[in-house]
Every structure is written in C-alpha cells, then in structure tokens.
Design a protein around this motif. Structure first.
Motif, PDB file in Angstrom:
ATOM      1  N   ASN A  80      -6.067 -62.608  56.515  1.00 11.09           N
ATOM      2  CA  ASN A  80      -6.377 -62.174  55.156  1.00 11.09           C
ATOM      3  C   ASN A  80      -7.314 -63.157  54.478  1.00 11.09           C
ATOM      4  OD1 ASN A  80      -5.044 -59.682  54.545  1.00 11.09           O
ATOM      5  ND2 ASN A  80      -3.096 -60.744  54.729  1.00 11.09           N
ATOM      6  N   TRP A  93     -10.266 -59.364  50.509  1.00  9.91           N
ATOM      7  CA  TRP A  93      -9.894 -58.294  51.428  1.00  9.91           C
ATOM      8  C   TRP A  93      -9.382 -57.051  50.715  1.00  9.91           C
ATOM      9  CZ3 TRP A  93     -10.303 -55.410  55.347  1.00  9.91           C
ATOM     10  CH2 TRP A  93      -9.282 -54.599  55.795  1.00  9.91           C
ATOM     11  N   THR A  94      -8.556 -57.198  49.704  1.00  6.44           N
ATOM     12  CA  THR A  94      -7.965 -56.027  49.042  1.00  6.44           C
ATOM     13  C   THR A  94      -9.051 -55.122  48.473  1.00  6.44           C
ATOM     14  OG1 THR A  94      -5.972 -57.295  48.487  1.00  6.44           O
ATOM     15  CG2 THR A  94      -6.377 -55.275  47.240  1.00  6.44           C
ATOM     16  N   GLU A  95     -10.005 -55.702  47.760  1.00  8.21           N
ATOM     17  CA  GLU A  95     -11.091 -54.901  47.188  1.00  8.21           C
ATOM     18  C   GLU A  95     -11.961 -54.293  48.280  1.00  8.21           C
ATOM     19  OE1 GLU A  95     -13.242 -57.425  44.559  1.00  8.21           O
ATOM     20  OE2 GLU A  95     -11.875 -57.121  42.871  1.00  8.21           O
ATOM     21  N   SER A 143     -11.152 -53.589  51.379  1.00  3.98           N
ATOM     22  CA  SER A 143     -10.460 -52.542  52.137  1.00  3.98           C
ATOM     23  C   SER A 143     -10.518 -51.214  51.395  1.00  3.98           C
ATOM     24  CB  SER A 143      -9.006 -52.945  52.380  1.00  3.98           C
ATOM     25  OG  SER A 143      -8.293 -53.057  51.160  1.00  3.98           O
ATOM     26  N   GLU A 144     -10.444 -51.253  50.070  1.00  2.00           N
ATOM     27  CA  GLU A 144     -10.569 -50.023  49.284  1.00  2.00           C
ATOM     28  C   GLU A 144     -11.984 -49.466  49.380  1.00  2.00           C
ATOM     29  OE1 GLU A 144      -9.366 -51.152  45.396  1.00  2.00           O
ATOM     30  OE2 GLU A 144      -7.228 -51.316  45.906  1.00  2.00           O
ATOM     31  N   ALA A 195     -14.465 -58.254  56.564  1.00  2.00           N
ATOM     32  CA  ALA A 195     -13.646 -57.097  56.194  1.00  2.00           C
ATOM     33  C   ALA A 195     -13.755 -55.977  57.225  1.00  2.00           C
ATOM     34  CB  ALA A 195     -14.067 -56.581  54.816  1.00  2.00           C
ATOM     35  N   ARG A 234     -10.674 -54.674  59.609  1.00  2.00           N
ATOM     36  CA  ARG A 234     -10.205 -53.291  59.669  1.00  2.00           C
ATOM     37  C   ARG A 234     -10.133 -52.813  61.116  1.00  2.00           C
ATOM     38  NH1 ARG A 234     -13.178 -47.750  57.594  1.00  2.00           N
ATOM     39  NH2 ARG A 234     -11.298 -46.574  57.156  1.00  2.00           N
TER      40      ARG A 234
END
Length: 355
Positions: free
Chosen positions: A167, A171-173, A175-176, A209, A213
């Motif tokens: 991570n 990453w969170t942004e 991945s979206e 990223a 994935r």
C-alpha cells in the motif's frame, strides 16, 4: 498435529549460508502482511505458489519450532511444529512438512518442496504417504512442489508482482480512478493505463497503482495472462477480471511421485536448478531501512531491489532490465554488488562512487 517432545527446527540455523529470507504474505486480513520464512529457492517457489493460489486461505511453515515462531513473531493458525508419524525400514520416525494451510472449503493443506529426484527416494516416499493419509482423513490435500512443477518463469513473474503489492498513500484514490479508466475485463497494457490516469498523480504513483491492481488480481486468480510463458513488462497486454469472476487456478501440484529413478527428461532440469542454486547461494541479503531516504531515493531503491530480486528468482537480466527501464550492464553490476553488500547496494551511490 503438534506433539509434545517434537521441537521443530530453526530454519535459519540449518540454512547456514544457503539462500534464505522472508516472503510477506497478504493472505491474512490484517493491516500489514505477515512474514513467512524460507531457507531454499525451492521453498521460496512453493510459498509464493501458495500465496498466489486463490483456493488457499492461509498457509505457514509446518516445521518450525515454537521458539522460532515466537522469536520472529510468526503467527500460526495451527500449532507448530506440525508433526506426522511414519514408518521407514520398520522403525517409527517423525516428519515435519515444509508448509501447512487451509483451503477455501476448510480442509487441510500439507505441502512439501524439494528436488524431484530427492522426493522420489524411498524415505521421502514414506513421508509423503503418511502425509497424504493425514490430509485425506481430514478431506484435504498433499502437494509436492519440485523444479518440474514450479515453473521458474512463473515464479519470476510472481516475484515481480509481489514486490508491487504494498500500500502507499495515494492508493485509495488511484484505485477508484482505475475503476473508471480501466474497466474489469478490458485488455490494456500498463503504459496505456498510466496515460489514461492523467496528470493528477506522479508517474511513479500511477505505475505503482496499476501494477498493484494487477498483483492483487493475480492473487485472487483474476489476472488473465500466461505467467508461465511470458515475461511481464509495461507493454504486456493484461486483463483484470471482475472480483466476482470464477478464479483462474494455477497448474496443480502433484500429490504423488513414483518411486525409482528420475525420468531422463527431468534430469537436465534438476541439474540446472542445482547449478543455479549453487551459483546464487550466498549469505542472506542484509536488509536496509528505507526511512533514512528521501522519496526520490526510496523509489529508486525499490526499483533496484525489485530488479535484483527478479534476477535472483530466475528472470533474465535482459527481460528484467527492459521491464524496469534499466541498462543491462548496469543491472548486472547491481546484482553483483547486492550479492556482496546486501540490500544497501540498491541505494544510489551507497556502495560505489562515480568519478
């Protein structure tokens, strides 16, 4: 099944100067990966095979002592060592398998790694027979991983992917954003998807990223690409299947090896593996604390380390250099320095200086 009086082993003590180290496992649901130790290249191949088998819920060492597990903070779902009684030449013995685990249906997994000709010997055949009976009694399986069944090219690709599963803050942004620009089931290469992400994030973040994935998809059996016959790079066409898709399973490992001599067609591969392992055998690579580096140095260190680990795992210098956008001669020298100095050699200018 752990027995009183069976102590288990200290892996790194018996490893001596052979290849040894850790595989971070993401099979657990915790915030950080757990560590799984290995003390041979074949054991490393087996553990990474289990890590990327979608039907394996968890796995761990079956042969380590309780002291070793406590010293290195290795969490185990079953008591260790996992001892199996067997008979050989009329006498009772205890067998400690390399790995144990659990499949999705809750059944027991027992696995062993080694060279094909060693696993065909009579004593190892007796161990395997006892392990198969224990697994079958619990509706489980016994797998044997050798140089014939654990593909070196697939392993090199898994090493490449596994190094990209960590991570990172963005990453969170990202991945979206990836769900929008790269829909499930669509074929695309890394370079193309990175371009679709625009200019909001840095090049390093976007590449990290997309690779993450793909690596996460591979662990769930949802990366559609032939890892056994190709070498991953930024131009490889890749398809990430939807999370609710049926998983793609790797080639199964055998549960039986016939007694007797190793087949002629496997003798050359066995000899080649032993030669490769002897060539790579060294003191375990000393680690390096990246907290002392700035972000630019850290990214370059991680890239260098990924490349070296891929080469040590069996990937060619040419393919790895192309994938990481490095010069072949530079990567060759980097591998040599890392063998000599450890991971610190992957830090720019840490072990050499340019006039």
């Amino acid at each position: 099944m752990s027995e009183i009086g069976v102590r288990g082993i200290d892996l790194f003590k018996i490893a001596g100067e052979s290849i040894s180290g850790w595989i971070p496992s993401y099979k657990t649901a915790g915030p950080k990966p757990t560590r799984q130790p290995f003390c041979s290249l074949m054991e490393e191949r087996l553990l990474l095979y289990l890590e990327y088998h979608p039907q394996v819920v968890w796995y761990g060492r079956g042969d380590i002592s309780a002291v070793f597990a406590a010293t290195y903070k290795i969490a185990t779902s079953l008591p260790t060592p996992f001892s199996i009684n067997y008979l050989f030449e009329g006498k009772g013995h205890v067998y400690l398998p390399d790995a144990i685990g659990q499949l999705q249906d809750g059944s027991l997994l027992i696995a062993e790694a080694g060279l094909e000709r060693d696993k065909r010997q009579e004593r190892n055949q007796a161990k395997a027979e006892a392990a198969r009976k224990i697994a079958e009694q619990q509706g489980g399986v016994y797998w044997i991983g050798t140089e014939a069944s654990l593909s070196p090219k697939r392993h090199a690709n898994l090493v490449f992917l596994h190094a990209r599963r960590q991570n990172f803050p963005a990453w969170t942004e990202l991945s979206e954003a990836l769900q929008v620009v790269w829909p499930w089931g669509e074929a695309a290469c890394i370079q193309e998807v990175v371009e679709r992400l625009g200019e909001r994030w840095s090049q390093a973040e976007k590449e990290a990223a997309v690779w993450k994935r793909c690596a996460d998809s591979a662990a769930n059996g949802h990366l559609l690409v032939d890892l056994t016959n190709i070498q991953l790079n930024k131009l490889t066409p890749l398809i990430c299947l939807a999370p609710d898709s049926a998983p793609i399973l790797p080639d199964p490992l055998p549960s039986h090896l016939e007694r007797g001599d190793i087949p002629t067609e496997l003798q050359s591969s066995s000899a080649k593996f032993e030669a490769d392992e002897a060539a790579r055998t060294t003191v375990p690579l000393s680690t390096f604390d990246t907290s002392t580096l700035n972000e630019e140095q850290r990214q370059q260190f991680l890239r260098n380390l990924r490349a070296v680990e891929a080469v040590l795992a069996g990937a060619t210098i040419q393919d790895t250099a192309q994938a990481e956008e490095m010069g072949r001669s530079s990567l060759g020298r980097l591998v040599q320095r890392t063998r000599q100095f450890g991971q610190i050699a992957c830090v720019p200018y840490a072990t050499y200086s340019r006039e």
